[in-house]
Structure formats: C-alpha cells, structure tokens
Design an enzyme around this catalytic site. Structure first.
Site, PDB file in Angstrom:
ATOM      1  N   ASP A   9      41.307  37.524  43.487  1.00  0.00           N
ATOM      2  CA  ASP A   9      41.604  38.096  44.968  1.00  0.00           C
ATOM      3  C   ASP A   9      42.037  37.773  45.831  1.00  0.00           C
ATOM      4  O   ASP A   9      41.311  38.266  47.117  1.00  0.00           O
ATOM      5  CB  ASP A   9      40.897  39.867  44.894  1.00  0.00           C
ATOM      6  CG  ASP A   9      42.201  41.066  44.838  1.00  0.00           C
ATOM      7  OD1 ASP A   9      43.242  40.603  45.455  1.00  0.00           O
ATOM      8  OD2 ASP A   9      41.871  42.222  43.635  1.00  0.00           O
ATOM      9  N   ASP A 104      49.223  38.435  43.454  1.00  0.00           N
ATOM     10  CA  ASP A 104      48.099  38.026  43.982  1.00  0.00           C
ATOM     11  C   ASP A 104      46.353  38.086  43.244  1.00  0.00           C
ATOM     12  O   ASP A 104      46.005  38.930  44.619  1.00  0.00           O
ATOM     13  CB  ASP A 104      47.956  39.230  45.848  1.00  0.00           C
ATOM     14  CG  ASP A 104      48.179  40.993  45.236  1.00  0.00           C
ATOM     15  OD1 ASP A 104      47.862  41.263  44.158  1.00  0.00           O
ATOM     16  OD2 ASP A 104      47.389  41.611  45.989  1.00  0.00           O
ATOM     17  N   GLU A 105      46.354  38.223  42.671  1.00  0.00           N
ATOM     18  CA  GLU A 105      45.557  38.355  41.867  1.00  0.00           C
ATOM     19  C   GLU A 105      45.275  37.490  40.426  1.00  0.00           C
ATOM     20  O   GLU A 105      46.489  37.545  39.806  1.00  0.00           O
ATOM     21  CB  GLU A 105      45.380  39.819  40.868  1.00  0.00           C
ATOM     22  CG  GLU A 105      44.195  40.365  40.718  1.00  0.00           C
ATOM     23  CD  GLU A 105      44.217  41.944  40.390  1.00  0.00           C
ATOM     24  OE1 GLU A 105      43.289  42.323  40.049  1.00  0.00           O
ATOM     25  OE2 GLU A 105      45.430  42.468  40.589  1.00  0.00           O
TER      26      GLU A 105
END
Length: 417
Positions: A9, A104-105
């Site tokens: 993350d 974003d993960e």
DNA sequence: TCTGGGGTCCTAGGACCC
DNA sequence: TCTGGGGTCCTAGGACCC
C-alpha cells in the site's frame, strides 16, 4: 506449502508523487483533489494536512476551512498511472503473480519464493527497498497467509513499515483491533455491530456463525471467517493473478452548478455515452444493460436501467438508450446536480454477437475505430456528435482522474468545442 | 462539513416460465 | 375457487472500497 501473500500500500500516494515533481511541497500541508472552493472531495492529503483533521473523502470546502493555508492541487492522474505502472513492474520482479487492486495498492503471491528472496520478513524488506529505490516513494507492506490479514497488517504497518503475521497468529493479531479495520466493515456495519455490543474483532470471533448469519445474512457468515483471518468468500477468496475483465464501465459528472437546461443535460449524456463506448471498445467488450443515474439538487439519487435486445459498444446506441431513460425519468422541474451513464451485463467480443452482426454495424464499428484513433491523438473533443457541436458544451466532462492504470488517458483538450 | 468518480458485491421484489 | 415451488432475468437501491 505455506501460502504467503503480500499486500503493498503506497503511503499518501498522490501527494508523494506530487512531491517528486515539486520538492518544495515536502513537509507542507497539501491537498489533492481540487480547489478549496470547488465541488468535490479530497483525494489525498499530506501528513501535515492530516494534522489539521483533513482526510480523504472529505468535501474540499471543509478541508479549506480546516486548513486554509494548505496547498490545493487538482493533481496529475497521468503521473499517478505512470508511477502505478512503475510499482507494478518492480513487484513483477519478485513474483509473476501480481495484481493491482487499485492505483496505489497491490497484492503479490510470494508462496514458495523463500529460496529466492529469503524468509518472509526479509523478502518484505527487499521489496520495500526496491520500491523506494525504483520510484522514490514510500509504501507499507503486510505479509500473511491470507489476503485479508496481509491487507490489515499493511494498514497497521503504516507509514513506511513492514509487518509479517506469523502463520497461526492471525486471530491473535486481529482480536484487539476495532471491527472497522476489517475490509468490508464500513460506517453502517460498524454501527450495527456496536449496537450488538461488538466493538473489537475478538468479540466477533467468539460469536456463533448462526447469530451473525441471522443479523447480517450471507455477509455475516463471511464476517465470522474474516474475524479469524480467513479470506472467507467473495473477492478476497480468489487467487492473486491477472486482473479479470471489468464487470461494468461507467462515467458520471457533477455539474459546477445545478441546472434545468435540457440541452446542456442531454449534451452531457451524449458526452458520457461517448466516453463509456470508447472504454468498451478499448476493452473489446459489449454492454447489454445501459443505466442512467440522476441526482437532483437535494442529493436525491435515482437509477433507471434498460436492457437492450443485443449487446453494443456504439456511442449512438448507448446515447439513444440513456437519453430515452432520461426523458422518462426527468420532467424538467428539479435542477440536476449529477448525471451518469453506466454499462453493465458486459460480454466479450467472442460469442453470439459475431453471428448477429450486420454488415452495417461492422462498418460503423470500423468508423468508430478511426474516431478513437483521432481522439487519442487530438483529444476527445476533436470528434463528437453533431448535436454536441451544434449546441456547444459549456460544462466539460472529464475522465475519472484517479482511474486504474493501463487505460489510455485522453490527451489535451481544447477549450472550444 | 453540503457531500467526486469509478468500481464490486449483495438484497429484494416482480415478471415470467415450467 | 384463496394461492406450489423453483429457477432465471431484470430493475432499483445500498454498502463499501480506493
């Protein structure tokens, strides 16, 4: 062999990317999402801004009141997509089984990589360092036997940390956490659980499955499993790997000011239909259900759907369906705040469509291919429906700025239609 | 504190069919 | 003629995630 899942993350992703391009932002309160006086919400806030109570999903105007001296930026979606791809490339060096869960993960399956990368925590630190070195960005990282526990542990590791949950310790790790920490438990479920006196994940794990099923249905059963660290059904229970085809494609737009101008509204629907159709063609998918979304000035929201007798990826067919729905659903009285076009019941190019295809449709599709090509080079507004050109469009409809990577962004647009 | 945009999954009711 | 039962498709809405 013991399964090993890693959840990565990125920390304050949008803000951190902005800082790479403008180091003077570092350490300052920064809000990404738009101007402080615009309609919209915070997409990301720097840690300095968070100290003032600013957080993502908060209305921009609120953020402006809480932190008037913050630097408000619209953001650069292309940059975020670019950095998301960089992260993906780095992760792919560690395992072939990588999946971006959002911009974003990511999840990685590191099962059986011990001889290559060392024990789990060592592998985690190598990964963390590789991302830092390859992008200049910080991230947090969770390792565990399930996706769920890996995700919760990356959250606990924030910011800039690595956390490994030893197999067998899942329940003990989760027990002291608030129920809200379980992915899927939001505001409403949390409130319902609190009413039953359940506050910690440990409280949840001790309950009978039948009790949870009675109160929360199918979701209650999954919840019991999650409290013990299992992926327990649904998306979490799938293997980490290649992303599947999307199940739906939609675009929506909130007007800067509510409007009753039918021309403006229908023009916006045409633009949204074009955007949806273009994405369908990019994915080589056809939609059978077209849905309209309407939100009025009181934030009252309805959806109206129509299932076509055949699947389509053509602007005109989508626009035709959605404008039809709009004319039935809206009598022109209440000012409209938001319009949306949603394509569902998607099916692949392969299948019955090819058999039913008429020569006329094939020519149309060929034409749209050229249109998409031109739009990619010169911008969406370079080619458009006649009506759009005629009536003019004051309100410009944007792409989702924070979309998943791998989709082409429409390039520069002119101000004139 | 006046609330974006793009998704996923679930529920519930009605139509329709056998 | 006082009301089956299961399956599937469709629609509308809502919770949730980033």
């Amino acid at each position: 062999m013991q399964r090993l899942i890693c959840h990565v993350d990125m920390d304050a992703f949008f803000v951190s990317v902005e800082e790479l391009f403008d180091p003077s932002l570092k350490g300052k309160p920064v809000v990404v999402g738009g101007r402080a006086n615009q309609r919209g919400v915070v997409a990301a806030a720097s840690y300095a801004a968070r100290k003032f109570g600013v957080h993502s999903a908060m209305p921009l105007r609120t953020a402006g009141q809480l932190c008037p001296h913050a630097i408000f930026v619209e953001g650069h979606p292309e940059r975020y997509r670019e950095y998301s791809k960089k992260v993906f490339a780095i992760l792919s060096r560690f395992s072939p089984l990588v999946e971006m869960a959002s911009i974003d993960e990511a999840y990685l399956d590191l099962t059986g990589t011990e001889r290559l990368h060392g024990p789990p925590l060592k592998a985690g630190h190598l990964l963390h360092e590789a991302i830092r070195g390859g992008t200049g960005l910080r991230c947090s990282l969770g390792l565990a036997v399930s996706r769920l526990v890996a995700k919760v542990s990356s959250d606990q590791a924030k910011p800039n940390g690595v956390l490994y949950i030893v197999p067998g310790r899942e329940a003990r790790f989760l027990a002291p956490l608030d129920v809200r920490k379980i992915p899927g438990v939001g505001k409403k479920t949390e409130a319902s659980l609190h009413k039953l006196g359940i506050r910690k994940v440990g409280d949840l794990a001790g309950l009978e499955e039948a009790f949870l099923a009675a109160h929360f249905g199918k979701w209650g059963l999954a919840l019991a499993g999650k409290a013990r660290g299992a992926d327990a059904g649904g998306w979490f229970d799938t293997e980490v790997g290649e992303a599947e085809d999307p199940k739906s494609i939609s675009h929506e737009h909130t007007f800067n000011e509510d409007t009753v101008e039918r021309n403006q509204l229908e023009t916006a629907l045409l633009k949204l239909s074009e955007m949806v159709a273009k994405r369908l063609r990019e994915h080589r998918l056809y939609a059978r259900t077209i849905q309209l979304k309407l939100r009025d000035e009181d934030f009252f929201t309805i959806t109206r759907a129509s299932t076509l007798d055949h699947a389509t990826q053509l602007d005109g067919e989508i626009a035709g369906a959605v404008v039809g729905l709009f004319r039935q659903a809206w009598n022109g009285a209440k000012p409209i705040r938001l319009l949306g076009v949603h394509a569902g019941a998607l099916q692949a190019v392969e299948g019955q469509m090819n058999l039913l295809e008429e020569p006329k449709k094939a020519r149309l599709r060929e034409a749209f291919r050229s249109v998409d090509h031109i739009r990619n080079r010169f911008g969406v507004q370079s080619v458009s429906f006649a009506k759009t050109l005629k009536t003019g469009i004051r309100e410009r409809v944007h792409d989702n700025p924070y979309d998943l990577p791998g989709k082409t962004a429409d390039s520069k647009r002119t101000n004139e239609p």
